[in-house]
Scaffold this motif. Structure first.
Motif, PDB file in Angstrom:
ATOM      1  N   PHE A   1      12.947 -27.648 -44.576  1.00 28.25           N
ATOM      2  CA  PHE A   1      14.197 -27.259 -45.220  1.00 28.25           C
ATOM      3  C   PHE A   1      15.123 -26.823 -44.108  1.00 28.25           C
ATOM      4  CE2 PHE A   1      11.802 -23.250 -45.218  1.00 28.25           C
ATOM      5  CZ  PHE A   1      12.737 -22.329 -44.809  1.00 28.25           C
ATOM      6  N   TYR A   2      16.427 -26.746 -44.393  1.00 23.96           N
ATOM      7  CA  TYR A   2      17.360 -26.423 -43.325  1.00 23.96           C
ATOM      8  C   TYR A   2      18.551 -25.653 -43.845  1.00 23.96           C
ATOM      9  CZ  TYR A   2      18.756 -31.190 -44.842  1.00 23.96           C
ATOM     10  OH  TYR A   2      19.045 -32.315 -45.567  1.00 23.96           O
ATOM     11  N   LYS A   3      19.172 -24.901 -42.952  1.00 25.68           N
ATOM     12  CA  LYS A   3      20.291 -24.037 -43.301  1.00 25.68           C
ATOM     13  C   LYS A   3      21.266 -23.960 -42.144  1.00 25.68           C
ATOM     14  CE  LYS A   3      20.280 -19.770 -42.518  1.00 25.68           C
ATOM     15  NZ  LYS A   3      20.288 -18.345 -42.780  1.00 25.68           N
ATOM     16  N   LYS A   4      22.521 -23.625 -42.464  1.00 33.32           N
ATOM     17  CA  LYS A   4      23.512 -23.402 -41.413  1.00 33.32           C
ATOM     18  C   LYS A   4      23.368 -21.991 -40.871  1.00 33.32           C
ATOM     19  CE  LYS A   4      27.257 -26.672 -41.891  1.00 33.32           C
ATOM     20  NZ  LYS A   4      28.732 -26.829 -41.894  1.00 33.32           N
ATOM     21  N   LEU A   5      23.445 -21.876 -39.552  1.00 35.27           N
ATOM     22  CA  LEU A   5      23.328 -20.572 -38.909  1.00 35.27           C
ATOM     23  C   LEU A   5      24.652 -19.826 -38.979  1.00 35.27           C
ATOM     24  CD1 LEU A   5      21.246 -21.701 -35.819  1.00 35.27           C
ATOM     25  CD2 LEU A   5      20.450 -20.195 -37.653  1.00 35.27           C
ATOM     26  N   THR A   6      24.570 -18.567 -39.371  1.00 29.69           N
ATOM     27  CA  THR A   6      25.756 -17.720 -39.498  1.00 29.69           C
ATOM     28  C   THR A   6      25.778 -16.683 -38.375  1.00 29.69           C
ATOM     29  OG1 THR A   6      24.628 -16.063 -40.852  1.00 29.69           O
ATOM     30  CG2 THR A   6      25.577 -17.969 -42.003  1.00 29.69           C
ATOM     31  N   LYS A   7      26.854 -15.921 -38.294  1.00 32.85           N
ATOM     32  CA  LYS A   7      26.924 -14.858 -37.283  1.00 32.85           C
ATOM     33  C   LYS A   7      25.823 -13.826 -37.499  1.00 32.85           C
ATOM     34  CE  LYS A   7      30.053 -11.526 -39.492  1.00 32.85           C
ATOM     35  NZ  LYS A   7      31.196 -10.626 -39.256  1.00 32.85           N
ATOM     36  N   THR A   8      25.442 -13.599 -38.768  1.00 34.17           N
ATOM     37  CA  THR A   8      24.364 -12.652 -39.062  1.00 34.17           C
ATOM     38  C   THR A   8      23.039 -13.176 -38.538  1.00 34.17           C
ATOM     39  OG1 THR A   8      25.506 -11.908 -41.052  1.00 34.17           O
ATOM     40  CG2 THR A   8      23.173 -11.404 -40.890  1.00 34.17           C
ATOM     41  N   ASP A   9      22.795 -14.472 -38.710  1.00 35.59           N
ATOM     42  CA  ASP A   9      21.559 -15.074 -38.198  1.00 35.59           C
ATOM     43  C   ASP A   9      21.458 -14.930 -36.683  1.00 35.59           C
ATOM     44  OD1 ASP A   9      20.767 -16.081 -40.730  1.00 35.59           O
ATOM     45  OD2 ASP A   9      22.084 -17.805 -40.479  1.00 35.59           O
ATOM     46  N   LEU A  10      22.609 -15.070 -36.019  1.00 32.64           N
ATOM     47  CA  LEU A  10      22.626 -15.114 -34.554  1.00 32.64           C
ATOM     48  C   LEU A  10      22.956 -13.778 -33.906  1.00 32.64           C
ATOM     49  CD1 LEU A  10      24.544 -18.497 -34.152  1.00 32.64           C
ATOM     50  CD2 LEU A  10      22.072 -18.114 -34.022  1.00 32.64           C
ATOM     51  N   GLY A  11      23.370 -12.781 -34.725  1.00 30.41           N
ATOM     52  CA  GLY A  11      23.769 -11.489 -34.163  1.00 30.41           C
ATOM     53  C   GLY A  11      25.040 -11.606 -33.346  1.00 30.41           C
ATOM     54  N   ARG A  12      25.983 -12.446 -33.803  1.00 32.24           N
ATOM     55  CA  ARG A  12      27.209 -12.718 -33.057  1.00 32.24           C
ATOM     56  C   ARG A  12      28.433 -12.108 -33.739  1.00 32.24           C
ATOM     57  NH1 ARG A  12      26.119 -17.910 -30.792  1.00 32.24           N
ATOM     58  NH2 ARG A  12      23.984 -17.815 -29.986  1.00 32.24           N
ATOM     59  N   LYS A  13      29.548 -12.154 -33.020  1.00 26.94           N
ATOM     60  CA  LYS A  13      30.827 -11.762 -33.584  1.00 26.94           C
ATOM     61  C   LYS A  13      31.388 -12.890 -34.420  1.00 26.94           C
ATOM     62  CE  LYS A  13      32.251  -8.560 -29.911  1.00 26.94           C
ATOM     63  NZ  LYS A  13      33.279  -8.277 -28.888  1.00 26.94           N
ATOM     64  N   GLY A  14      31.969 -12.535 -35.549  1.00 32.97           N
ATOM     65  CA  GLY A  14      32.594 -13.525 -36.401  1.00 32.97           C
ATOM     66  C   GLY A  14      34.062 -13.676 -36.089  1.00 32.97           C
ATOM     67  N   ALA A  15      34.784 -14.411 -36.949  1.00 33.77           N
ATOM     68  CA  ALA A  15      36.215 -14.630 -36.741  1.00 33.77           C
ATOM     69  C   ALA A  15      36.992 -13.319 -36.789  1.00 33.77           C
ATOM     70  CB  ALA A  15      36.748 -15.592 -37.804  1.00 33.77           C
ATOM     71  N   ASP A  16      36.434 -12.308 -37.457  1.00 34.91           N
ATOM     72  CA  ASP A  16      37.103 -11.012 -37.551  1.00 34.91           C
ATOM     73  C   ASP A  16      36.843 -10.136 -36.330  1.00 34.91           C
ATOM     74  OD1 ASP A  16      34.442 -10.419 -37.909  1.00 34.91           O
ATOM     75  OD2 ASP A  16      34.656  -9.601 -39.932  1.00 34.91           O
ATOM     76  N   GLY A  17      36.052 -10.646 -35.366  1.00 35.90           N
ATOM     77  CA  GLY A  17      35.774  -9.883 -34.150  1.00 35.90           C
ATOM     78  C   GLY A  17      34.661  -8.873 -34.295  1.00 35.90           C
ATOM     79  N   ARG A  18      34.115  -8.747 -35.497  1.00 34.03           N
ATOM     80  CA  ARG A  18      33.049  -7.767 -35.722  1.00 34.03           C
ATOM     81  C   ARG A  18      31.685  -8.417 -35.485  1.00 34.03           C
ATOM     82  NH1 ARG A  18      34.052  -5.260 -41.526  1.00 34.03           N
ATOM     83  NH2 ARG A  18      32.243  -4.029 -40.836  1.00 34.03           N
ATOM     84  N   LYS A  19      30.834  -7.706 -34.760  1.00 30.38           N
ATOM     85  CA  LYS A  19      29.497  -8.206 -34.469  1.00 30.38           C
ATOM     86  C   LYS A  19      28.524  -7.788 -35.555  1.00 30.38           C
ATOM     87  CE  LYS A  19      25.931  -8.348 -30.890  1.00 30.38           C
ATOM     88  NZ  LYS A  19      25.520  -7.898 -29.539  1.00 30.38           N
ATOM     89  N   SER A  20      27.687  -8.713 -35.950  1.00 32.46           N
ATOM     90  CA  SER A  20      26.686  -8.410 -36.966  1.00 32.46           C
ATOM     91  C   SER A  20      25.684  -7.391 -36.448  1.00 32.46           C
ATOM     92  CB  SER A  20      25.949  -9.695 -37.373  1.00 32.46           C
ATOM     93  OG  SER A  20      24.856  -9.397 -38.210  1.00 32.46           O
ATOM     94  N   LYS A  21      25.268  -6.468 -37.317  1.00 36.51           N
ATOM     95  CA  LYS A  21      24.291  -5.460 -36.941  1.00 36.51           C
ATOM     96  C   LYS A  21      22.865  -5.994 -37.076  1.00 36.51           C
ATOM     97  CE  LYS A  21      27.196  -1.546 -38.317  1.00 36.51           C
ATOM     98  NZ  LYS A  21      27.322  -0.356 -39.196  1.00 36.51           N
ATOM     99  N   GLN A  22      22.734  -7.162 -37.679  1.00 34.87           N
ATOM    100  CA  GLN A  22      21.421  -7.743 -37.881  1.00 34.87           C
ATOM    101  C   GLN A  22      21.327  -9.058 -37.119  1.00 34.87           C
ATOM    102  OE1 GLN A  22      21.850  -7.910 -42.148  1.00 34.87           O
ATOM    103  NE2 GLN A  22      20.386  -6.254 -42.419  1.00 34.87           N
ATOM    104  N   SER A  23      20.119  -9.498 -36.857  1.00 28.19           N
ATOM    105  CA  SER A  23      19.927 -10.787 -36.208  1.00 28.19           C
ATOM    106  C   SER A  23      18.582 -11.350 -36.627  1.00 28.19           C
ATOM    107  CB  SER A  23      19.993 -10.657 -34.687  1.00 28.19           C
ATOM    108  OG  SER A  23      18.923  -9.890 -34.206  1.00 28.19           O
ATOM    109  N   GLY A  24      18.478 -12.648 -36.491  1.00 27.42           N
ATOM    110  CA  GLY A  24      17.290 -13.358 -36.940  1.00 27.42           C
ATOM    111  C   GLY A  24      17.645 -14.161 -38.167  1.00 27.42           C
ATOM    112  N   PRO A  25      17.260 -15.429 -38.224  1.00 24.06           N
ATOM    113  CA  PRO A  25      17.620 -16.290 -39.348  1.00 24.06           C
ATOM    114  C   PRO A  25      17.209 -15.718 -40.700  1.00 24.06           C
ATOM    115  CG  PRO A  25      16.706 -17.578 -37.561  1.00 24.06           C
ATOM    116  CD  PRO A  25      16.484 -16.143 -37.189  1.00 24.06           C
ATOM    117  N   LEU A  26      18.194 -15.619 -41.592  1.00 26.40           N
ATOM    118  CA  LEU A  26      17.951 -15.168 -42.957  1.00 26.40           C
ATOM    119  C   LEU A  26      17.393 -16.332 -43.765  1.00 26.40           C
ATOM    120  CD1 LEU A  26      18.404 -12.941 -45.174  1.00 26.40           C
ATOM    121  CD2 LEU A  26      20.631 -14.018 -45.575  1.00 26.40           C
ATOM    122  N   ILE A  27      16.293 -16.093 -44.472  1.00 29.46           N
ATOM    123  CA  ILE A  27      15.689 -17.123 -45.317  1.00 29.46           C
ATOM    124  C   ILE A  27      16.131 -16.888 -46.751  1.00 29.46           C
ATOM    125  CG2 ILE A  27      13.545 -18.160 -46.126  1.00 29.46           C
ATOM    126  CD1 ILE A  27      14.176 -18.599 -43.138  1.00 29.46           C
TER     127      ILE A  27
END
Length: 311
Positions: free
Chosen positions: A24-50
């Motif tokens: 199965f497959y999913k698109k990686l989000t900023k939360t999955d990657l622990g990255r900053k989004g378009a709003d400049g805010r960095k996710s406090k969580q990381s690791g692919p969400l299932i």
């Protein structure tokens, strides 16, 4: 500009095989990657969400754990970037409920930060489960333009779903039904309706055969076991091959270590109708095969084998 290696052919690389379940497959989000989004805010969580839709495809938590605020299962991961092997490591499949105050959230975490750094927001994560070991997963990062899915951000291959606990139970029920009838050297017994996927039947067959032989090679009596999860060396072999209409029936199974399974599939040894091991003279003539030649003439006394009277 980054360069992910040539992507694999999805049907051949990611399709079902004797080793891996359908993905199965999913698109990686900023939360999955622990990255900053378009709003400049960095996710406090990381690791692919299932997604909860796919949790039944993942290793299953014991029922007792579901009452805890946080719990995890050990994983062994085979990691890829495109069609290039990146590495293999231990990780965890974790469930968080924040003190039982919210619905469970499932993530693959631990030791994968460096691998995830190869991905960008919007890339695809491919997840496949090993058919012999639920805690062994293959994860693949693919560029965001690799898979055409419309607006869907996560799904499985149409008509090729990974195994679920319900599907595995159905395969077990059907296998047990077969034991009520004489052994037949054909894929399906016409008195037993087969509704499960071939993957579920293969996994159930392997579990049942290996359990019957106590996870020891029927030829040499050996079988290594890794301390990481439930990873064992032995494999379930079909006496009458699937290609020759050999059924997923335990009476058509042998547990073999990898080298003796390899040799069995190549006709380097076999069994007579009297369940005596036979090693062809052409095989015995090669010095490297002396350890296999030593089994020539060995008598199998197991009452578990029923296929030979029907070949």
């Amino acid at each position: 500009m980054r360069s992910i290696p040539n992507t694999p052919n999805l049907k051949s690389f990611l399709g079902s095989s004797s080793k891996w379940d359908y993905p199965f497959y999913k698109k990686l989000t900023k939360t999955d990657l622990g990255r900053k989004g378009a709003d400049g805010r960095k996710s406090k969580q990381s690791g692919p969400l299932i997604n909860s839709r796919f949790k039944d495809y993942m290793p299953q938590f014991p029922e007792s754990d579901l009452k805890s605020a946080s719990f995890s299962i050990d994983l062994n991961l085979e990691l890829w970037v495109g069609n290039v092997f990146w590495g293999q490591l231990n990780s965890k499949f974790r469930c968080e409920t924040r003190g039982l105050k919210r619905s469970p959230e499932y993530r693959i975490t631990t030791n994968i930060k460096d691998w995830l750094s190869e991905a960008e927001i919007g890339d695809w994560l491919i997840v496949q489960k090993n058919l012999a070991n639920d805690q062994f997963l293959r994860l693949v990062i693919l560029p965001n333009d690799t898979i055409e899915t419309g607006n869907r951000n996560a799904h499985d291959l149409k008509n090729y779903n990974p195994i679920t606990p319900e599907g595995l139970q159905a395969a077990k029920d059907q296998r047990q039904q077969l034991q009520n009838y004489p052994f037949r050297a054909k894929t399906y017994n016409n008195k037993v309706t087969i509704t499960t996927t071939s993957n579920a039947r293969s996994k159930d067959f392997a579990m049942a055969v290996n359990n019957q032989y106590n996870y020891k090679c029927a030829l040499c009596g050996e079988g290594l076991c890794s301390p990481a999860g439930s990873n064992t060396e032995v494999e379930a072999a079909h006496i009458i091959p699937v290609a020759s209409n050999g059924p997923d029936d335990v009476r058509n199974g042998l547990t073999l270590c990898r080298k003796h399974h390899w040799a069995f599939d190549r006709g380097m040894w076999g069994l007579t109708d009297a369940l005596t091991v036979t090693v062809p003279a052409s095989v015995q003539a090669i010095p490297q095969n002396d350890s296999l030649t030593a089994f020539d003439g060995k008598k199998f006394t197991s009452q578990k084998i029923r296929a030979f009277n029907h070949i």
